[in-house]
Structures are given as C-alpha cells and as structure tokens.
Design a protein around this motif. Sequence first.
Motif: not given
Length: 142
Positions: A51-54, A127-131
């Motif tokens: 989640w940090i990558f989001a 990495l982004v949208i799913q989070t």
Amino acid sequence: MKNNKIFFLIFILAVSLYAANSGDSEGLTNLNQAGASAKTTAVKAFQNWKWIFAFIPLGVAGGAAFTMNHYIEKKEEQNGGQSEPKASKYFKIVISSIIAIVVCFIIYGTFGSTFGGMGYWQTWDTLVIQTFKEFMGVTNGQ
C-alpha cells in the motif's frame, strides 16, 4: 584485515565440512527450509506493505506542486510582483503534479515490466488502483 579473510575462509570450510560429513544431512535440510521460509517472509512483507507504493505518487505530486509554487513565488519576488495571471500560476502547479504522477507511472511500469513481467497499466493497477479500491471499499463487481 588479511587475518579476517583467513578466519572467514576457515569458518566457511569448517561449516561445509561439517554439513558434508553429517550422516543424515539434517543441517542442509534445515538450511534449505530456512531459505524457503525467508523467501516466504519477504514475499508476505512486500504484499503487506504494498500500500505504500500507492501513496508514493501522491507524495511526489505534492512535492512537485510545492516546488513549483515555491519557484513561481521566488520568481515573482525577483520581478517585483506578480507578472502573470493567477490562473496561469495554478495551471503550472497542477501540470507539475500531473507530470510527477506520469513519471511515477513510467517508473512503476518499467520496474513491473523488468522484474515482474507485467505491462505498465497492469503494474499501475496492481500497485496503485487496487490499493485505493481496497481503501474505499470497492469490490471488483461494483
């Protein structure tokens, strides 16, 4: 310094001789299981902290906006006042944020295609949208 290398070499040789001479090779089996356990732990840690990558693109975009705002204000101070319309100033700040997010998209996509065998959009989605979908409580069916 040379004595440390010799000590390390003797230590490695002793460990390997002990492992090779053990009758049931219990030491090597435990070592192999420890390696598999470490791999599993590393993968789980990455999955749990993914989640940090989001939030990195949002942080980079905020930093770019702050830097652009600071640059424009500094330029206005040097010119002795406002030299362009406020709409133009805000447009530059927004565009710098968008460019920062695009740069993050390219970096994520490059890492995803290099190390994960995924495309740019698939890496961004993972990495982004799913989070953000998880944070907002949106499921794939909705």
